[in-house]
Design a protein around this motif. Structure first.
Motif, mmCIF file in Angstrom:
data_model
loop_
_atom_site.group_PDB
_atom_site.id
_atom_site.type_symbol
_atom_site.label_atom_id
_atom_site.label_comp_id
_atom_site.label_asym_id
_atom_site.label_seq_id
_atom_site.Cartn_x
_atom_site.Cartn_y
_atom_site.Cartn_z
ATOM 1 N N UNK A 153 0.805 -1.218 0.000
ATOM 2 C CA UNK A 153 0.000 0.000 0.000
ATOM 3 C C UNK A 153 0.838 1.268 0.000
ATOM 4 N N UNK A 154 2.149 1.145 0.191
ATOM 5 C CA UNK A 154 3.013 2.336 0.160
ATOM 6 C C UNK A 154 3.171 2.779 -1.298
ATOM 7 N N UNK A 155 2.837 4.038 -1.629
ATOM 8 C CA UNK A 155 2.911 4.481 -3.037
ATOM 9 C C UNK A 155 4.304 4.312 -3.621
ATOM 10 N N UNK A 156 4.344 3.737 -4.797
ATOM 11 C CA UNK A 156 5.612 3.521 -5.485
ATOM 12 C C UNK A 156 6.267 4.846 -5.853
ATOM 13 N N UNK A 157 5.459 5.881 -6.110
ATOM 14 C CA UNK A 157 6.006 7.185 -6.516
ATOM 15 C C UNK A 157 6.924 7.769 -5.444
ATOM 16 N N UNK A 158 6.592 7.517 -4.170
ATOM 17 C CA UNK A 158 7.440 8.037 -3.090
ATOM 18 C C UNK A 158 8.811 7.372 -3.141
ATOM 19 N N UNK A 167 18.867 8.268 -2.983
ATOM 20 C CA UNK A 167 18.792 7.403 -1.800
ATOM 21 C C UNK A 167 18.939 5.939 -2.203
ATOM 22 N N UNK A 168 19.732 5.195 -1.468
ATOM 23 C CA UNK A 168 19.860 3.757 -1.704
ATOM 24 C C UNK A 168 18.635 3.040 -1.149
ATOM 25 N N UNK A 169 18.452 1.787 -1.588
ATOM 26 C CA UNK A 169 17.296 1.039 -1.110
ATOM 27 C C UNK A 169 17.340 0.818 0.394
ATOM 28 N N UNK A 170 18.531 0.662 0.936
ATOM 29 C CA UNK A 170 18.627 0.474 2.390
ATOM 30 C C UNK A 170 18.167 1.722 3.138
ATOM 31 N N UNK A 171 18.506 2.895 2.592
ATOM 32 C CA UNK A 171 18.071 4.138 3.239
ATOM 33 C C UNK A 171 16.568 4.330 3.077
ATOM 34 N N UNK A 172 16.014 3.974 1.919
ATOM 35 C CA UNK A 172 14.566 4.053 1.712
ATOM 36 C C UNK A 172 13.844 3.141 2.692
ATOM 37 N N UNK A 173 14.386 1.940 2.867
ATOM 38 C CA UNK A 173 13.792 0.993 3.812
ATOM 39 C C UNK A 173 13.805 1.553 5.228
ATOM 40 N N UNK A 174 14.926 2.147 5.608
ATOM 41 C CA UNK A 174 15.072 2.636 6.982
ATOM 42 C C UNK A 174 14.337 3.945 7.231
ATOM 43 N N UNK A 175 14.365 4.871 6.254
ATOM 44 C CA UNK A 175 13.832 6.212 6.461
ATOM 45 C C UNK A 175 12.362 6.359 6.071
ATOM 46 N N UNK A 176 11.905 5.570 5.092
ATOM 47 C CA UNK A 176 10.552 5.755 4.578
ATOM 48 C C UNK A 176 9.634 4.596 4.955
ATOM 49 N N UNK A 177 10.087 3.383 4.672
ATOM 50 C CA UNK A 177 9.214 2.221 4.836
ATOM 51 C C UNK A 177 8.967 1.892 6.306
ATOM 52 N N UNK A 179 9.182 3.700 9.182
ATOM 53 C CA UNK A 179 8.319 4.602 9.955
ATOM 54 C C UNK A 179 6.839 4.476 9.635
ATOM 55 N N UNK A 180 6.510 4.147 8.391
ATOM 56 C CA UNK A 180 5.096 4.003 8.028
ATOM 57 C C UNK A 180 4.538 2.644 8.414
ATOM 58 N N UNK A 181 5.407 1.717 8.767
ATOM 59 C CA UNK A 181 4.972 0.349 9.041
ATOM 60 C C UNK A 181 4.974 0.010 10.523
ATOM 61 N N UNK A 182 5.013 1.013 11.392
ATOM 62 C CA UNK A 182 5.099 0.752 12.829
ATOM 63 C C UNK A 182 3.944 -0.115 13.338
ATOM 64 N N UNK A 183 2.670 0.176 12.999
ATOM 65 C CA UNK A 183 1.586 -0.703 13.495
ATOM 66 C C UNK A 183 1.738 -2.148 13.045
ATOM 67 N N UNK A 184 2.119 -2.350 11.781
ATOM 68 C CA UNK A 184 2.287 -3.717 11.278
ATOM 69 C C UNK A 184 3.457 -4.410 11.958
ATOM 70 N N UNK A 185 4.546 -3.684 12.201
ATOM 71 C CA UNK A 185 5.706 -4.275 12.859
ATOM 72 C C UNK A 185 5.395 -4.641 14.305
ATOM 73 N N UNK A 186 4.646 -3.780 14.994
ATOM 74 C CA UNK A 186 4.258 -4.084 16.371
ATOM 75 C C UNK A 186 3.349 -5.311 16.403
ATOM 76 N N UNK A 187 2.438 -5.396 15.440
ATOM 77 C CA UNK A 187 1.558 -6.562 15.352
ATOM 78 C C UNK A 187 2.356 -7.839 15.135
ATOM 79 N N UNK A 188 3.281 -7.799 14.190
ATOM 80 C CA UNK A 188 4.112 -8.971 13.917
ATOM 81 C C UNK A 188 4.988 -9.310 15.118
ATOM 82 N N UNK A 189 5.547 -8.290 15.755
ATOM 83 C CA UNK A 189 6.367 -8.535 16.932
ATOM 84 C C UNK A 189 5.584 -9.177 18.057
#
Length: 266
Positions: A153-158, A167-177, A179-189
């Protein structure tokens, strides 16, 4: 809903109250009455006995379980989120085929792969070690699938805009993905921690040393004795339920939000 809630909560309430009863009193009162809801003779001997028994160090069992559950949860969040991000947003050859093969393992019962996994652990000389409890449990296919639904659901355009800015993919993962996935990560955790805290079959098979055993196997050992001490079993079960209930009550709003936003229902 209130009636259903009472029916669900009552066994937990009875377990807690019965842990403060003497062994003789636990099954004495079976008819509806105040004796069923409150102990007649309150005692904390059940709790004292499980912690004072040197042959079965219950405190050590809890520490072992907490250690394994925390490590598996932390490592699982990192590995599973990276895999889900790759499947959801990166482009690479045979991605769809690999994803189908990967997700097909969800239909395979754990008992089927337990023997090959046991033989593999034995060949690696990891038997009776914390590594055997931790490493095989880090990758969770269901967790990856759940995060894929969220990351999709994260827009590809971003992400493309970030790539154009260098930005490298690792930075995109850490800086963008992330922070927006906190509820899902807490659920999985939370789900991962719960699974590891309740783990029974694999630790029973792989761990032989008493001091490295986990809490669910320890509780089962109380029931395998010739003279079952139900007071000790109920006290141990009550204590083992406290961390899970506390974590869930603390994070329940994130759990519901993560399940809803990830698109996984039920």
């Amino acid at each position: 809903m209130s009636i259903i809630a009472i029916l669900v909560i009552f066994p937990v309430y009875w377990m807690i109250m019965s842990s403060f009863r003497t062994h003789e009193e636990i099954f004495r009162y079976s008819k509806l009455g105040w004796h069923l809801f409150f102990p007649v003779h309150w005692t904390i001997n059940n709790y004292r006995d499980i912690f004072m028994d040197a042959s079965k160090p219950f405190g050590r069992y809890m520490a072992n379980t907490l250690f394994v559950a925390v490590i598996v949860t932390a490592a699982g969040l990192l590995v599973n989120s990276l895999a889900a991000f790759a499947f959801a947003k990166l482009r690479f050859p045979f991605k769809k085929i690999l994803l189908v093969i990967f997700l097909s393992s969800l239909v395979i019962p754990y008992e089927v792969i337990m023997i090959p996994q046991y033989l593999l652990i034995s060949e690696m000389h990891w038997m009776n070690s914390y590594k055997a409890l931790i490493v095989p449990q880090i990758v969770w296919v269901f967790g990856i699938f759940m995060l894929i639904q969220f990351f999709a659901d994260i827009p590809r355009d971003i992400l493309d805009a970030a790539r154009m800015d260098g930005a490298a993919w690792t930075r995109i993962y850490y800086k963008i993905v992330l922070p927006t996935a906190v509820p899902a990560l807490i659920t999985l955790g939370l789900m991962t921690f719960l699974n590891q805290w309740d783990s029974f079959l694999w630790p029973l098979v792989i761990i032989n040393e008493e001091k490295k055993q986990v809490i669910q196997v320890a509780i089962s050992s109380f029931q395998s004795l010739r003279n079952i001490s139900w007071g000790k079993v109920l006290a141990a079960t009550t204590i083992s339920s406290v961390p899970i209930l506390g974590v869930f009550l603390l994070l329940q709003k994130y759990y519901v939000q993560g399940i809803t936003m990830s698109g996984v229902k039920g």
